[in-house]
Design a protein around this motif. Structure first.
Motif, PDB file in Angstrom:
ATOM      1  N   PRO A 178       0.989  -1.390  -0.069  1.00  0.00           N
ATOM      2  CA  PRO A 178      -0.052   0.022  -0.193  1.00  0.00           C
ATOM      3  C   PRO A 178       0.650   1.245   0.175  1.00  0.00           C
ATOM      4  CG  PRO A 178      -0.293  -1.209   2.179  1.00  0.00           C
ATOM      5  CD  PRO A 178       0.736  -2.004   1.306  1.00  0.00           C
ATOM      6  N   THR A 179      -0.004   2.387  -0.677  1.00  0.00           N
ATOM      7  CA  THR A 179       0.939   3.789  -0.566  1.00  0.00           C
ATOM      8  C   THR A 179       1.575   4.262   0.785  1.00  0.00           C
ATOM      9  OG1 THR A 179      -0.253   4.167  -2.700  1.00  0.00           O
ATOM     10  CG2 THR A 179       0.813   5.986  -1.623  1.00  0.00           C
ATOM     11  N   GLU A 180       0.654   4.150   1.673  1.00  0.00           N
ATOM     12  CA  GLU A 180       1.041   4.328   3.004  1.00  0.00           C
ATOM     13  C   GLU A 180       2.161   3.818   3.633  1.00  0.00           C
ATOM     14  OE1 GLU A 180      -2.137   2.945   2.520  1.00  0.00           O
ATOM     15  OE2 GLU A 180      -3.350   4.833   2.296  1.00  0.00           O
ATOM     16  N   LEU A 181       2.352   2.575   3.335  1.00  0.00           N
ATOM     17  CA  LEU A 181       3.649   1.793   3.980  1.00  0.00           C
ATOM     18  C   LEU A 181       4.823   2.121   3.095  1.00  0.00           C
ATOM     19  CD1 LEU A 181       4.799  -0.269   5.646  1.00  0.00           C
ATOM     20  CD2 LEU A 181       4.122  -2.199   3.891  1.00  0.00           C
ATOM     21  N   LYS A 182       4.717   2.323   1.509  1.00  0.00           N
ATOM     22  CA  LYS A 182       5.846   2.638   0.685  1.00  0.00           C
ATOM     23  C   LYS A 182       6.249   4.079   1.185  1.00  0.00           C
ATOM     24  CE  LYS A 182       4.374   0.341  -3.368  1.00  0.00           C
ATOM     25  NZ  LYS A 182       3.769   0.710  -4.768  1.00  0.00           N
ATOM     26  N   ASN A 183       5.341   4.851   1.507  1.00  0.00           N
ATOM     27  CA  ASN A 183       5.822   6.449   1.879  1.00  0.00           C
ATOM     28  C   ASN A 183       6.585   6.271   3.229  1.00  0.00           C
ATOM     29  OD1 ASN A 183       4.645   7.212  -0.530  1.00  0.00           O
ATOM     30  ND2 ASN A 183       2.675   8.167   0.153  1.00  0.00           N
ATOM     31  N   MET A 184       5.915   5.629   4.128  1.00  0.00           N
ATOM     32  CA  MET A 184       6.542   5.809   5.430  1.00  0.00           C
ATOM     33  C   MET A 184       7.964   5.062   5.483  1.00  0.00           C
ATOM     34  SD  MET A 184       6.195   6.919   8.443  1.00  0.00           S
ATOM     35  CE  MET A 184       7.615   7.342   9.417  1.00  0.00           C
ATOM     36  N   LEU A 185       8.104   4.215   4.781  1.00  0.00           N
ATOM     37  CA  LEU A 185       9.386   3.359   4.572  1.00  0.00           C
ATOM     38  C   LEU A 185      10.376   4.361   3.832  1.00  0.00           C
ATOM     39  CD1 LEU A 185       8.455  -0.402   3.810  1.00  0.00           C
ATOM     40  CD2 LEU A 185       9.391   0.505   5.779  1.00  0.00           C
ATOM     41  N   SER A 186      10.045   4.905   3.074  1.00  0.00           N
ATOM     42  CA  SER A 186      10.861   5.888   2.220  1.00  0.00           C
ATOM     43  C   SER A 186      11.252   7.037   3.073  1.00  0.00           C
ATOM     44  CB  SER A 186      10.223   6.548   0.793  1.00  0.00           C
ATOM     45  OG  SER A 186      10.762   7.416   0.256  1.00  0.00           O
ATOM     46  N   LYS A 187      10.413   7.289   3.844  1.00  0.00           N
ATOM     47  CA  LYS A 187      10.565   8.546   4.724  1.00  0.00           C
ATOM     48  C   LYS A 187      11.699   8.248   5.802  1.00  0.00           C
ATOM     49  CE  LYS A 187       7.303  11.379   6.245  1.00  0.00           C
ATOM     50  NZ  LYS A 187       6.208  11.931   6.793  1.00  0.00           N
ATOM     51  N   VAL A 188      11.394   6.878   6.334  1.00  0.00           N
ATOM     52  CA  VAL A 188      12.422   6.325   7.388  1.00  0.00           C
ATOM     53  C   VAL A 188      13.868   6.158   6.826  1.00  0.00           C
ATOM     54  CG1 VAL A 188      13.208   4.321   8.649  1.00  0.00           C
ATOM     55  CG2 VAL A 188      10.606   5.079   8.847  1.00  0.00           C
ATOM     56  N   GLU A 189      13.904   5.502   5.332  1.00  0.00           N
ATOM     57  CA  GLU A 189      15.144   5.459   4.945  1.00  0.00           C
ATOM     58  C   GLU A 189      15.955   6.711   4.467  1.00  0.00           C
ATOM     59  OE1 GLU A 189      16.193   2.223   2.446  1.00  0.00           O
ATOM     60  OE2 GLU A 189      14.790   0.911   3.657  1.00  0.00           O
ATOM     61  N   SER A 190      15.205   7.773   4.377  1.00  0.00           N
ATOM     62  CA  SER A 190      15.871   9.099   4.170  1.00  0.00           C
ATOM     63  C   SER A 190      16.320   9.624   5.346  1.00  0.00           C
ATOM     64  CB  SER A 190      14.864  10.188   3.635  1.00  0.00           C
ATOM     65  OG  SER A 190      13.733  10.591   4.465  1.00  0.00           O
ATOM     66  N   TRP A 191      15.440   9.341   6.543  1.00  0.00           N
ATOM     67  CA  TRP A 191      16.168   9.671   7.827  1.00  0.00           C
ATOM     68  C   TRP A 191      17.595   8.934   8.021  1.00  0.00           C
ATOM     69  CZ3 TRP A 191      11.160   8.613  10.903  1.00  0.00           C
ATOM     70  CH2 TRP A 191      10.070   9.553  10.877  1.00  0.00           C
ATOM     71  N   LEU A 192      17.536   7.670   7.705  1.00  0.00           N
ATOM     72  CA  LEU A 192      18.558   6.827   8.111  1.00  0.00           C
ATOM     73  C   LEU A 192      19.517   7.367   7.324  1.00  0.00           C
ATOM     74  CD1 LEU A 192      17.068   3.350   8.518  1.00  0.00           C
ATOM     75  CD2 LEU A 192      17.628   4.885  10.174  1.00  0.00           C
ATOM     76  N   GLU A 193      19.544   7.806   6.078  1.00  0.00           N
ATOM     77  CA  GLU A 193      20.746   8.250   5.245  1.00  0.00           C
ATOM     78  C   GLU A 193      21.293   9.656   5.714  1.00  0.00           C
ATOM     79  OE1 GLU A 193      22.015   6.793   2.509  1.00  0.00           O
ATOM     80  OE2 GLU A 193      20.857   4.974   2.826  1.00  0.00           O
ATOM     81  N   GLN A 194      20.417  10.459   6.403  1.00  0.00           N
ATOM     82  CA  GLN A 194      20.830  11.749   6.819  1.00  0.00           C
ATOM     83  C   GLN A 194      21.689  11.564   8.392  1.00  0.00           C
ATOM     84  OE1 GLN A 194      17.563  14.122   6.909  1.00  0.00           O
ATOM     85  NE2 GLN A 194      17.027  13.923   4.793  1.00  0.00           N
ATOM     86  N   THR A 195      21.703  10.414   9.007  1.00  0.00           N
ATOM     87  CA  THR A 195      22.193  10.286  10.249  1.00  0.00           C
ATOM     88  C   THR A 195      23.790   9.708  10.074  1.00  0.00           C
ATOM     89  OG1 THR A 195      21.691   7.929  10.434  1.00  0.00           O
ATOM     90  CG2 THR A 195      20.114   9.533  11.151  1.00  0.00           C
ATOM     91  N   GLU A 196      24.672   9.969  11.302  1.00  0.00           N
ATOM     92  CA  GLU A 196      25.858   9.717  11.310  1.00  0.00           C
ATOM     93  C   GLU A 196      25.743   8.136  12.000  1.00  0.00           C
ATOM     94  OE1 GLU A 196      28.938  11.417  11.242  1.00  0.00           O
ATOM     95  OE2 GLU A 196      28.049  13.082  10.173  1.00  0.00           O
TER      96      GLU A 196
END
Length: 191
Positions: A167-185
């Motif tokens: 579902p779109t909600e799941l894809k969007n949330m996982l995409s958001k989490v992965e962008s957070w993870l890319e921005q961390t040390e």
């Protein structure tokens, strides 16, 4: 003469018997009739200057540390990234990169509280209505990777397996989490 001798022997016996009685009275333990006095003293231990207990040294936890999301992307026929991560409700994140991804090995990081709140609210809102597998029918494509997602908040935990058509909600949330993870040390644990 017999009477004087008899009298003398009787006196000697009486004297010896009296002194023997007096010695035995002194050496025998006291009886109930004549108890000897007992002196008792009560000793109280000194009070410690500072009283500590476990509750003074270890603060109670503010909340139970638990898993919010656990994500695992499996292999496919081709070059699909193979990795997994787990995010705890205190913001701790562990990562394991295996194949076809830039971060190979074991790493840890911490997400800020506001991002954990967003994730926690999303799980509370959307996880209960999610299906256990996508696609819902038996339309699995064997060449596609399997993604396993475990979501948990205050409600019952939810395990989801995605082959395709999430579902779109799941894809969007996982995409958001992965962008957070890319921005961390990240800290490397092992490669």
């Amino acid at each position: 003469m017999i009477s004087k001798s008899f009298l003398f022997i009787t006196c000697v016996l009486v004297l010896f018997s009296c002194s023997a009685t007096q010695k035995s009275a002194q050496s025998s333990p006291p009886t109930q009739q004549n108890p000897s006095p007992v002196i008792t003293t009560q000793v109280t231990p000194p009070k410690p200057a500072i009283k500590t207990s476990i509750s003074d040294t270890i603060p109670p936890p503010a909340f139970k540390i638990d898993t919010l999301i656990s994500f695992s992307a499996g292999a496919c026929v081709g070059h699909c990234p193979v990795y997994s991560y787990t995010i705890l409700n205190d913001g701790s994140v562990s990562w394991h990169g295996q194949n076809y991804i830039t971060r190979i090995g074991n790493f840890i990081t911490k997400l800020p509280h506001d991002k954990i709140e967003v994730l926690s609210q999303w799980i509370s809102e959307y996880a209960p209505q999610m299906s256990a597998e996508y696609p819902r029918s038996n339309d699995f494509i064997p060449d596609f990777p399997l993604t396993r997602i475990y979501l948990k908040n205050k409600q019952t935990p939810k395990s989801i397996v995605v082959n395709h058509s999430a579902p779109t909600e799941l894809k969007n949330m996982l995409s958001k989490v992965e962008s957070w993870l890319e921005q961390t040390e990240w800290k490397t644990i092992s490669n």
